[in-house]
Scaffold this active site. Structure first.
Site, PDB file in Angstrom:
ATOM      1  N   CYS A  94       0.808  -1.224   0.000  1.00  0.00           N
ATOM      2  CA  CYS A  94       0.000   0.000   0.000  1.00  0.00           C
ATOM      3  C   CYS A  94       0.845   1.280   0.000  1.00  0.00           C
ATOM      4  O   CYS A  94       1.425   1.604  -1.016  1.00  0.00           O
ATOM      5  CB  CYS A  94      -0.991  -0.040   1.156  1.00  0.00           C
ATOM      6  SG  CYS A  94      -2.422   1.000   0.823  1.00  0.00           S
ATOM      7  N   HIS A 190      -3.464  -5.292   2.061  1.00  0.00           N
ATOM      8  CA  HIS A 190      -2.994  -4.892   3.384  1.00  0.00           C
ATOM      9  C   HIS A 190      -2.999  -6.013   4.402  1.00  0.00           C
ATOM     10  O   HIS A 190      -3.626  -7.038   4.195  1.00  0.00           O
ATOM     11  CB  HIS A 190      -3.941  -3.823   3.912  1.00  0.00           C
ATOM     12  CG  HIS A 190      -3.277  -2.513   4.046  1.00  0.00           C
ATOM     13  ND1 HIS A 190      -2.124  -2.347   4.758  1.00  0.00           N
ATOM     14  CD2 HIS A 190      -3.610  -1.300   3.575  1.00  0.00           C
ATOM     15  CE1 HIS A 190      -1.783  -1.087   4.714  1.00  0.00           C
ATOM     16  NE2 HIS A 190      -2.661  -0.422   3.996  1.00  0.00           N
TER      17      HIS A 190
HETATM   18  N1  GLN Z   1      -1.984   6.823   2.193  1.00  0.00           N
HETATM   19  C1  GLN Z   1      -2.162   5.993   1.047  1.00  0.00           C
HETATM   20  C2  GLN Z   1      -3.532   6.101   0.387  1.00  0.00           C
HETATM   21  O1  GLN Z   1      -4.519   6.405   1.013  1.00  0.00           O
HETATM   22  C3  GLN Z   1      -1.852   4.575   1.428  1.00  0.00           C
HETATM   23  C4  GLN Z   1      -2.843   4.049   2.412  1.00  0.00           C
HETATM   24  C5  GLN Z   1      -2.443   2.792   3.032  1.00  0.00           C
HETATM   25  O2  GLN Z   1      -1.274   2.431   3.150  1.00  0.00           O
HETATM   26  N2  GLN Z   1      -3.475   2.100   3.475  1.00  0.00           N
HETATM   27  O3  GLN Z   1      -3.635   5.863  -0.804  1.00  0.00           O
END
Ligand code: GLN
Length: 240
Positions: A94, A190
């Site tokens: 992510c 994730h």
């Molecule tokens: N901040 C990033 C987004 O919202 C990654 C989010 C995350 O790692 N869940 O796209």
């Protein structure tokens, strides 16, 4: 043989328990009689050496944490790039995936990435949240997981990790999810991705062990019947 796993910034990027992936890799090595050492590199530490590292892991986090990490990692840009080009194994989830690209464009600012992959990310209107199922050319089992991202990642000519059969993926439109480049596996999936997908974990481990020992003939088989039953349950639940 010993495999060294470097976990980058577990204090900042560990959303949804991304750290479970580290434990999964460590255990699946140890169950096969391969020694494994995990090194945690936090935001208080002052430098790392990739010379004898076999697997690098970067998790995900909020935009705020991601920005801090990007700033710090830019100092190590060349070292990480060289490690990747030398077939080092890198797993990025992510936010960690996004920061391997050229940039992450938010509403009011653009965060520079490491430019290791020829990809870029732009924040979209709604967050893409939910369960996701992929078909992948890299393993025979389907990959199941959970995604939650505001960014849409455009991967150009890169090879995706898989094709989305349920969920959103990289950019909600192309049906592509993640990127595989050399021994890099980058994905929006994730949390405990690898415990849910043991075949993907073994794909990653095999690459790392092969690089450490070119004579290596393959990982011993483990009894994954429980893990595969759980994986199959999710696949069936979201089958179209
Ligand atoms: N901040 C990033 C987004 O919202 C990654 C989010 C995350 O790692 N869940 O796209």
């Amino acid at each position: 043989m010993k495999i060294k796993i470097l976990h980058l910034y577990p204090d900042l990027l560990n959303l949804y328990g991304d750290k479970g992936n580290i434990e999964c890799m460590r255990k699946r090595l140890i169950w096969r009689g391969i020694d494994a050492e995990v090194i945690e590199y936090t935001s208080d530490d002052t430098g790392f050496d990739l010379a004898d590292v076999d697997i690098v892991f970067i998790g995900g986090g909020s935009d705020r944490e991601q920005k801090i990490v990007c700033g710090k990692l830019l100092e190590h840009k060349e070292a990480i790039k060289n490690y990747v080009e030398d077939n080092g194994t890198l797993v990025a989830v992510c936010g960690g995936y996004q920061l391997l690209g050229k940039y992450y464009k938010l509403e009011n600012e653009t965060i520079d990435g490491l430019d290791i992959l020829d990809i870029y990310t732009e924040q979209g209107k709604k967050r893409l949240i939910g369960n996701i199922v992929l078909e992948s050319d890299f393993i025979s089992e389907k990959i199941v997981g959970f995604e939650n991202h505001g960014g849409r990642t455009y991967i150009g000519n890169h090879t995706p990790l898989g094709k989305v059969i349920y969920g959103y993926g990289n950019d909600e439109k192309s049906a592509a999810e993640g990127v595989v480049y050399k021994n890099v596996v980058a994905t929006y999936l994730h949390g405990p991705l690898l415990p849910k997908n043991p075949a993907l974990c073994d794909y990653i481990l095999s690459n790392a062990v092969k690089r450490r020992n070119p004579d290596f003939e393959g990982l011993l088989e483990l009894d994954d019947s429980l893990e595969n039953t759980a994986n199959q349950y999710i696949v069936n639940r979201f089958k179209k």
